[in-house]
Design a protein around this motif. Structure first.
Motif, PDB file in Angstrom:
ATOM      1  N   LYS A   3      -1.694   8.373  17.334  1.00  0.00           N
ATOM      2  CA  LYS A   3      -1.201   7.220  16.560  1.00  0.00           C
ATOM      3  C   LYS A   3      -2.105   5.990  16.678  1.00  0.00           C
ATOM      4  O   LYS A   3      -2.296   5.265  15.704  1.00  0.00           O
ATOM      5  CB  LYS A   3       0.218   6.865  17.037  1.00  0.00           C
ATOM      6  CG  LYS A   3       1.253   7.868  16.594  1.00  0.00           C
ATOM      7  CD  LYS A   3       1.767   7.554  15.184  1.00  0.00           C
ATOM      8  CE  LYS A   3       2.593   8.712  14.646  1.00  0.00           C
ATOM      9  NZ  LYS A   3       2.179   9.187  13.339  1.00  0.00           N
ATOM     10  N   GLU A   6      -5.069   6.319  14.476  1.00  0.00           N
ATOM     11  CA  GLU A   6      -4.618   6.149  13.100  1.00  0.00           C
ATOM     12  C   GLU A   6      -4.414   4.667  12.792  1.00  0.00           C
ATOM     13  O   GLU A   6      -4.875   4.166  11.765  1.00  0.00           O
ATOM     14  CB  GLU A   6      -3.304   6.903  12.933  1.00  0.00           C
ATOM     15  CG  GLU A   6      -3.096   7.505  11.584  1.00  0.00           C
ATOM     16  CD  GLU A   6      -1.876   8.423  11.589  1.00  0.00           C
ATOM     17  OE1 GLU A   6      -2.060   9.611  11.871  1.00  0.00           O
ATOM     18  OE2 GLU A   6      -0.747   7.939  11.346  1.00  0.00           O
ATOM     19  N   HIS A   7      -3.797   4.008  13.712  1.00  0.00           N
ATOM     20  CA  HIS A   7      -3.481   2.598  13.497  1.00  0.00           C
ATOM     21  C   HIS A   7      -4.745   1.747  13.410  1.00  0.00           C
ATOM     22  O   HIS A   7      -4.885   0.926  12.491  1.00  0.00           O
ATOM     23  CB  HIS A   7      -2.575   2.083  14.616  1.00  0.00           C
ATOM     24  CG  HIS A   7      -2.155   0.669  14.406  1.00  0.00           C
ATOM     25  ND1 HIS A   7      -1.260   0.309  13.412  1.00  0.00           N
ATOM     26  CD2 HIS A   7      -2.539  -0.472  15.011  1.00  0.00           C
ATOM     27  CE1 HIS A   7      -1.108  -1.003  13.438  1.00  0.00           C
ATOM     28  NE2 HIS A   7      -1.864  -1.512  14.395  1.00  0.00           N
ATOM     29  N   PHE A   9      -7.662   2.661  12.620  1.00  0.00           N
ATOM     30  CA  PHE A   9      -8.395   3.000  11.401  1.00  0.00           C
ATOM     31  C   PHE A   9      -7.807   2.287  10.187  1.00  0.00           C
ATOM     32  O   PHE A   9      -8.515   1.616   9.432  1.00  0.00           O
ATOM     33  CB  PHE A   9      -8.374   4.519  11.174  1.00  0.00           C
ATOM     34  CG  PHE A   9      -8.970   4.949   9.867  1.00  0.00           C
ATOM     35  CD1 PHE A   9     -10.348   4.983   9.706  1.00  0.00           C
ATOM     36  CD2 PHE A   9      -8.160   5.291   8.789  1.00  0.00           C
ATOM     37  CE1 PHE A   9     -10.906   5.360   8.487  1.00  0.00           C
ATOM     38  CE2 PHE A   9      -8.714   5.671   7.569  1.00  0.00           C
ATOM     39  CZ  PHE A   9     -10.084   5.704   7.417  1.00  0.00           C
ATOM     40  N   VAL A  10      -6.502   2.439  10.026  1.00  0.00           N
ATOM     41  CA  VAL A  10      -5.843   1.851   8.854  1.00  0.00           C
ATOM     42  C   VAL A  10      -6.028   0.332   8.828  1.00  0.00           C
ATOM     43  O   VAL A  10      -6.288  -0.259   7.778  1.00  0.00           O
ATOM     44  CB  VAL A  10      -4.344   2.239   8.825  1.00  0.00           C
ATOM     45  CG1 VAL A  10      -3.593   1.470   7.752  1.00  0.00           C
ATOM     46  CG2 VAL A  10      -4.198   3.729   8.587  1.00  0.00           C
ATOM     47  N   GLU A  11      -5.953  -0.252  10.000  1.00  0.00           N
ATOM     48  CA  GLU A  11      -6.109  -1.701  10.089  1.00  0.00           C
ATOM     49  C   GLU A  11      -7.507  -2.136   9.626  1.00  0.00           C
ATOM     50  O   GLU A  11      -7.654  -3.052   8.807  1.00  0.00           O
ATOM     51  CB  GLU A  11      -5.905  -2.113  11.539  1.00  0.00           C
ATOM     52  CG  GLU A  11      -5.454  -3.548  11.711  1.00  0.00           C
ATOM     53  CD  GLU A  11      -5.052  -3.811  13.159  1.00  0.00           C
ATOM     54  OE1 GLU A  11      -4.124  -4.588  13.383  1.00  0.00           O
ATOM     55  OE2 GLU A  11      -5.681  -3.213  14.070  1.00  0.00           O
TER      56      GLU A  11
ATOM     57  N   GLU B  23      -1.201  -1.753   4.549  1.00  0.00           N
ATOM     58  CA  GLU B  23      -1.288  -0.658   5.535  1.00  0.00           C
ATOM     59  C   GLU B  23      -0.334   0.466   5.177  1.00  0.00           C
ATOM     60  O   GLU B  23      -0.658   1.643   5.290  1.00  0.00           O
ATOM     61  CB  GLU B  23      -1.008  -1.190   6.944  1.00  0.00           C
ATOM     62  CG  GLU B  23      -2.158  -2.030   7.458  1.00  0.00           C
ATOM     63  CD  GLU B  23      -1.991  -2.459   8.908  1.00  0.00           C
ATOM     64  OE1 GLU B  23      -1.243  -1.799   9.646  1.00  0.00           O
ATOM     65  OE2 GLU B  23      -2.632  -3.460   9.285  1.00  0.00           O
ATOM     66  N   ILE B  26      -1.919   2.614   2.703  1.00  0.00           N
ATOM     67  CA  ILE B  26      -3.094   3.365   3.166  1.00  0.00           C
ATOM     68  C   ILE B  26      -2.687   4.595   3.998  1.00  0.00           C
ATOM     69  O   ILE B  26      -3.284   5.656   3.872  1.00  0.00           O
ATOM     70  CB  ILE B  26      -4.068   2.457   3.953  1.00  0.00           C
ATOM     71  CG1 ILE B  26      -4.601   1.358   3.016  1.00  0.00           C
ATOM     72  CG2 ILE B  26      -5.233   3.246   4.539  1.00  0.00           C
ATOM     73  CD1 ILE B  26      -5.404   0.276   3.695  1.00  0.00           C
ATOM     74  N   TYR B  27      -1.636   4.454   4.790  1.00  0.00           N
ATOM     75  CA  TYR B  27      -1.179   5.583   5.630  1.00  0.00           C
ATOM     76  C   TYR B  27      -1.030   6.898   4.850  1.00  0.00           C
ATOM     77  O   TYR B  27      -1.610   7.914   5.247  1.00  0.00           O
ATOM     78  CB  TYR B  27       0.128   5.238   6.347  1.00  0.00           C
ATOM     79  CG  TYR B  27      -0.109   4.613   7.704  1.00  0.00           C
ATOM     80  CD1 TYR B  27      -0.616   5.384   8.761  1.00  0.00           C
ATOM     81  CD2 TYR B  27       0.141   3.266   7.924  1.00  0.00           C
ATOM     82  CE1 TYR B  27      -0.859   4.811  10.000  1.00  0.00           C
ATOM     83  CE2 TYR B  27      -0.099   2.680   9.163  1.00  0.00           C
ATOM     84  CZ  TYR B  27      -0.597   3.466  10.201  1.00  0.00           C
ATOM     85  OH  TYR B  27      -0.847   2.917  11.417  1.00  0.00           O
TER      86      TYR B  27
END
Lengths: 164, 210
Positions: A3, A6-7, A9-11, B23, B26-27
């Motif tokens: 997680k 993932e976090h 990256f998305v940020e 966000e 994007i997920y």
């Protein structure tokens, strides 16, 4: 995948998403295609992310993956209707900021860019993004000298399309 | 002002006009499946491996005659040798293909990325050529074996006049040729469509370095 990864990256992607939008802007000519390419670049970035070491900036890394996806990996979605005409809405130029001649010039300019081939588009993109020849040469895998030569040719080509 | 300067100004200014994904938007994007050329190439190569293995294996289970023949043949050393080396070759192809896939990296330069994809495609191509070559040999060979086994057929063939013989040879050649031709055309079209753009872009980059 975990997680936290993932976090982060998305940020970072959210912060730098304009890079992807700009690649899509040059390589696609309607909204559906734009979104489709955006999606594919995002997937490629995410797949490559575990190997991203942070020895270059996230944004620099994005340029490379973004262009590679647009030039090499991306397969145009056949389900979508292909239009060669470019969508004027995508390139809405804010009229109030320019005089009529300039606005007209810009329109011509963007449609001229759309007539270039994939590699030439990449050069225009890197030029617009103010990348130096060292980075251009590393991104495309050609020598700096050749990058310079080709860049001048592309610029001239654009000028000739505009002023025949 | 120079047109290019004007363009650059507009380019930087238009940054604000793009859709700004949150966000939460994007997920789901990163969960989607890629439809890239590498992915497609990967599926095609797997399909090809499986197809040619099945071509070799299926008749064994479908026809009891064929099974019996194979079982008889299996006592011959040359047959065992051929089969074993056949499996080695297939394993070799799989290994090279795997190695080649792992070298494809989206973070390489554009030129290098294209080269690794084209190299992977070349391995698949050699695999196909290898199989077509086997087909090319095995069609006349199986006819020859059939003659050895089938006495009646052998007598018929030996009673043929030269004209009939010529027709028979022409027929076997035509069947072999057609088989290979159809496959070849199929692959040309398949890879032609898939890699058209990549090849074009690669040539464009290569042209710069010449």
């Amino acid at each position: 995948m975990n997680k936290a990864l993932e976090h982060s990256f998305v940020e970072q992607l959210k912060e730098n998403q304009n890079i992807i939008h700009k690649v899509c802007r040059l390589y696609t000519n309607n909204k559906d295609a734009h979104n489709d390419l955006f999606q594919e670049i995002t997937i490629q970035l995410w797949k490559a992310y575990p190997k991203f070491r942070g020895d270059s900036k996230f944004s620099t890394w994005m340029y490379r993956v973004g262009l590679n996806t647009a030039i090499t990996l991306y397969r145009k979605n056949k389900r979508r209707i292909q239009t060669s005409e470019f969508d004027a809405l995508q390139f809405k130029i804010k009229a109030e900021e320019y005089d009529d001649t300039e606005e007209e010039q810009l329109k011509l300019m963007y449609s001229a860019i759309h007539q270039l081939n994939d590699i030439e588009k990449a050069l225009v993109f890197l030029y617009l993004e103010d990348k130096d020849y060292k980075e251009i040469s590393a991104t495309l895998g050609i020598s700096e000298v050749n990058a310079r030569v080709k860049m001048n040719r592309v610029k001239n080509k654009l000028r000739t399309i505009l002023n025949p | 002002m120079d047109e290019l300067e004007l363009l650059k100004k507009d380019w930087n200014r238009s940054e604000t006009s793009y859709t700004n994904y949150s966000e939460a938007e994007i997920y789901p994007m990163i969960k989607k499946k890629s439809s890239s050329i590498v992915k497609t190439l990967f599926y095609i190569s797997i399909a090809e491996m499986v197809f040619w293995i099945l071509i070799n294996v299926v008749p064994y289970y479908l026809s009891s005659n064929y099974r019996k023949e194979i079982e008889e043949l299996s006592h011959h050393t040359w047959y065992i040798l051929l089969t074993v080396s056949g499996y080695f070759i297939i394993a070799g192809f799989i290994w090279f293909l795997y190695k080649s896939y792992t070298t494809i990296s989206v973070t390489d330069s554009a030129k290098k990325l294209m080269e690794s994809i084209l190299r992977t495609r070349k391995i698949v191509k050699y695999y196909v050529i290898y199989n077509l070559f086997l087909a090319f040999i095995s069609i006349p060979l199986s006819f020859y074996l059939m003659l050895q086994e089938d006495q009646q057929l052998a007598t018929e063939v030996s009673n043929m006049n030269s004209g009939q013989m010529a027709i028979l040879i022409a027929l076997i050649t035509a069947v072999t040729g057609l088989f290979i031709f159809v496959f070849w055309i199929f692959y040309r079209i398949l890879y032609g469509i898939l890699l058209k753009r990549l090849n074009r872009n690669y040539q464009e980059l290569k042209k710069l370095e010449d």
